[in-house]
Design an enzyme around this catalytic site. Structure first.
Site, PDB file in Angstrom:
ATOM      1  N   ASP A 174       0.817  -1.201   0.009  1.00 49.41           N
ATOM      2  CA  ASP A 174      -0.014  -0.090   0.214  1.00 49.41           C
ATOM      3  C   ASP A 174       0.786   1.248  -0.190  1.00 49.41           C
ATOM      4  OD1 ASP A 174       0.929  -0.457   2.572  1.00 49.41           O
ATOM      5  OD2 ASP A 174      -0.996  -0.968   3.431  1.00 49.41           O
ATOM      6  N   ASN A 227      -7.526  -2.608  14.574  1.00 50.03           N
ATOM      7  CA  ASN A 227      -8.623  -2.824  14.301  1.00 50.03           C
ATOM      8  C   ASN A 227      -8.948  -3.910  13.400  1.00 50.03           C
ATOM      9  OD1 ASN A 227      -7.733  -1.759  11.775  1.00 50.03           O
ATOM     10  ND2 ASN A 227      -9.233  -0.043  11.716  1.00 50.03           N
ATOM     11  N   HIS A 267      -7.243  -4.616  10.453  1.00 51.06           N
ATOM     12  CA  HIS A 267      -6.877  -4.405   8.952  1.00 51.06           C
ATOM     13  C   HIS A 267      -5.605  -4.876   8.613  1.00 51.06           C
ATOM     14  CE1 HIS A 267      -4.742  -0.380   9.981  1.00 51.06           C
ATOM     15  NE2 HIS A 267      -3.874  -1.137   9.411  1.00 51.06           N
ATOM     16  N   GLU A 312      -9.494  -1.908   5.460  1.00 48.06           N
ATOM     17  CA  GLU A 312     -10.193  -1.493   6.768  1.00 48.06           C
ATOM     18  C   GLU A 312     -11.355  -2.600   6.954  1.00 48.06           C
ATOM     19  OE1 GLU A 312      -8.537   0.220   8.913  1.00 48.06           O
ATOM     20  OE2 GLU A 312      -8.497   2.397   8.352  1.00 48.06           O
TER      21      GLU A 312
HETATM   22  C1  GLP Z   1      -0.284   0.058   8.215  1.00 49.23           C
HETATM   23  C2  GLP Z   1      -0.080  -0.671   7.191  1.00 49.23           C
HETATM   24  C3  GLP Z   1      -0.198  -2.113   7.728  1.00 49.23           C
HETATM   25  C4  GLP Z   1       0.499  -2.572   8.924  1.00 49.23           C
HETATM   26  C5  GLP Z   1      -0.086  -1.694   9.849  1.00 49.23           C
HETATM   27  C6  GLP Z   1       0.167  -2.005  11.508  1.00 49.23           C
HETATM   28  O1  GLP Z   1      -1.814   0.475   8.703  1.00 49.23           O
HETATM   29  N1  GLP Z   1      -0.933  -0.299   6.183  1.00 49.23           N
HETATM   30  O2  GLP Z   1       0.213  -2.877   6.546  1.00 49.23           O
HETATM   31  O3  GLP Z   1       0.253  -3.867   9.030  1.00 49.23           O
HETATM   32  O4  GLP Z   1      -0.020  -0.357   9.630  1.00 49.23           O
HETATM   33  O5  GLP Z   1       1.551  -1.132  11.657  1.00 49.23           O
HETATM   34  P1  GLP Z   1       2.487  -1.534  12.775  1.00 49.23           P
HETATM   35  O6  GLP Z   1       3.267  -2.690  12.548  1.00 49.23           O
HETATM   36  O7  GLP Z   1       3.021  -0.117  13.061  1.00 49.23           O
HETATM   37  O8  GLP Z   1       1.441  -1.783  14.002  1.00 49.23           O
END
Ligand code: GLP
Length: 234
Positions: free
Chosen positions: A65, A133, A135, A140
């Site tokens: 993304d 949440n 995702h 989402e």
């Molecule tokens: C973002 C990314 C996800 C990732 C998530 C969790 O939303 N788009 O791909 O898994 O963050 O991030 P973190 O690893 O910092 O908790």
């Protein structure tokens, strides 16, 4: 789903690294995620590559993304994150790196990324994190199992947690993620424990997009004790 629980973040990362390296030789198309969770994994991969133990010369990568409107030089972009944390220190060829282009008109970026993924995919080995949440990528809650690459509106909770610079992102869809041959999802910290419980034990539903991984044939979930605290008796 294969659930692997380790004491802490480092143990969880090393367990994921071990499985990543097991599949690495037979995997051409690699899928990368951003966020805090895979940071140490990328450090370890960079070190192994610098030491000449592994090579990305013949690998193709897809990132999940990107924020709309952000280019590779923007420190908040996911491309910047990947360049500074992994791509800058491994021998991957620039032409083999695929990313949603945040600077193109949204429609064009979605079309280009979908075309590239259609031509070169499916992903052989996909790294995933998970949002609080539930995702994955930027799918989402509300994202269906058949969703494909598209522009999504980020939930305010996600914007806050990620300190996201914008509210819109281009994301690979659930269908494309679920087409990956092998998926390694990493989770660390207490604030992931509820989402992880729903992912592993809940009824698969768009309210927790990660729960759709239950139907995937080769998914590994690596969690530290804090993230797995609701799953310890599994
Ligand atoms: C973002 C990314 C996800 C990732 C998530 C969790 O939303 N788009 O791909 O898994 O963050 O991030 P973190 O690893 O910092 O908790």
């Amino acid at each position: 789903m294969k659930l692997i629980i380790k004491e802490d973040y480092e143990g969880m990362t090393d367990a994921a690294l071990e499985v990543f390296l097991e599949y690495f030789p037979e995997s051409t198309v690699l899928g990368f995620a951003t966020g805090n969770t895979p940071v140490l994994l990328y450090e370890r991969l960079s070190a192994l590559c610098r030491a000449g133990k592994i090579s990305f010369r013949d690998k193709i990568s897809f990132n999940l993304d990107e924020y709309c409107g952000l280019g590779p030089k923007d420190r908040h972009s996911y491309r910047y994150y990947m360049d500074s944390r992994l791509f800058g220190s491994i021998d991957i060829q620039a032409k083999n790196i695929h990313f949603p282009d945040g600077t193109l008109p949204e429609k064009d970026s979605v079309a280009m990324y979908s075309r590239e993924l259609g031509l070169l995919g499916p992903i052989d080995l996909q790294i995933l994190g998970i949002g609080k949440n539930g995702h994955i990528a930027f799918n989402e809650p509300g994202s269906g199992i058949d969703s494909v690459t598209r522009v999504t509106e980020l939930q305010s909770e996600t914007v806050e947690r990620n300190k996201a610079p914008v509210q819109r992102a281009i994301t690979m869809g659930m269908k494309e993620i679920l087409s990956a041959r092998t998926i390694l999802l990493m989770a660390s910290g207490k604030d992931k424990s509820e989402a992880l419980l729903r992912t592993v034990r809940g009824t698969p539903s768009p309210s927790t997009p990660a729960s759709f991984l239950q139907s995937h044939k080769n998914t590994y979930i690596f969690a530290d004790k804090d993230a797995a605290r609701n799953l310890q008796d599994t």
